[in-house]
Design a protein around this motif. Sequence first.
Motif, short mmCIF file in Angstrom:
data_model
loop_
_atom_site.label_atom_id
_atom_site.label_comp_id
_atom_site.label_asym_id
_atom_site.label_seq_id
_atom_site.Cartn_x
_atom_site.Cartn_y
_atom_site.Cartn_z
N ASN A 29 0.95 -1.30 -0.01
CA ASN A 29 0.07 0.15 0.05
C ASN A 29 0.80 1.26 -0.12
N GLU A 30 2.03 1.12 0.35
CA GLU A 30 3.21 2.32 0.29
C GLU A 30 4.03 2.58 -0.89
N ALA A 79 3.70 0.06 -10.02
CA ALA A 79 2.64 -0.67 -10.64
C ALA A 79 2.71 -0.61 -11.97
N GLU A 80 2.93 0.43 -12.69
CA GLU A 80 3.27 0.57 -14.04
C GLU A 80 4.28 -0.48 -14.42
N GLY A 91 -2.32 -5.56 -11.75
CA GLY A 91 -1.46 -4.34 -10.75
C GLY A 91 -1.65 -4.85 -9.52
N ASN A 92 -1.99 -6.03 -9.02
CA ASN A 92 -1.69 -6.50 -7.58
C ASN A 92 -0.25 -6.72 -7.15
N ASP A 101 0.35 -9.55 -4.81
CA ASP A 101 0.29 -11.02 -5.51
C ASP A 101 1.55 -11.29 -6.13
N PHE A 102 2.04 -10.31 -6.72
CA PHE A 102 3.37 -10.26 -7.63
C PHE A 102 4.42 -11.00 -6.66
N TRP A 103 4.49 -10.07 -5.43
CA TRP A 103 5.59 -10.54 -4.32
C TRP A 103 5.39 -11.88 -3.79
N LYS A 104 4.26 -12.06 -3.74
CA LYS A 104 3.77 -13.49 -2.96
C LYS A 104 4.04 -14.69 -3.61
#
Length: 184
Positions: free
Chosen positions: A121-122, A128-129, A138-139, A142-145
Amino acid sequence: MKKEPIRHHYIPQFILRNFCFDDENHLYYHDKNTGQVSVKETRDVFMSRNLYRDEINNPEEPTKIEHDFSKYEREISELIKNKFISQNRISITIKENNSLLLFLAIMGFRAERVQRTTFGNEAPEANAEFYSVYQEDGNLTDFWKRNLGELVNCRSIEEVSNNEKIDVPVKIFMQRDTVGLTYE
């Protein structure tokens, strides 16, 4: 039914226990926000509740990443205990060295602060782009996990590089943090 882990430590407790002043896993904790020092248990520090919980990529086992981290941490803990702590002379194999380097790199990537400021969120809108090539919706969390779930099952940078499910920017992070290499 086995209870799911809620406290997900981004600094493993096996490391934190080295800073305890008693046999009950108590340590002194300095809160940088308040400036206060207090006594805490290792289970209560350097963790975030459900940090790695992943219902998108692992709907049948949402705490899979946390369980996989527990397995990896046990392996590294044994390596450190057997090769560093119990020996007068440190001698590790290339394979052990590579696993340790990757573990340390993943520790940086798995941190709550990294998730929050780079993929949460920060995170700046530009992130995102940039990552939209790899995460169309753009989540970024989810990308990180999704990438973390793959990383935690690798034991060398070669395994990371050869894993087709790990996105290129994450491979670059891991290469930079393990061997200092980056793509141009």
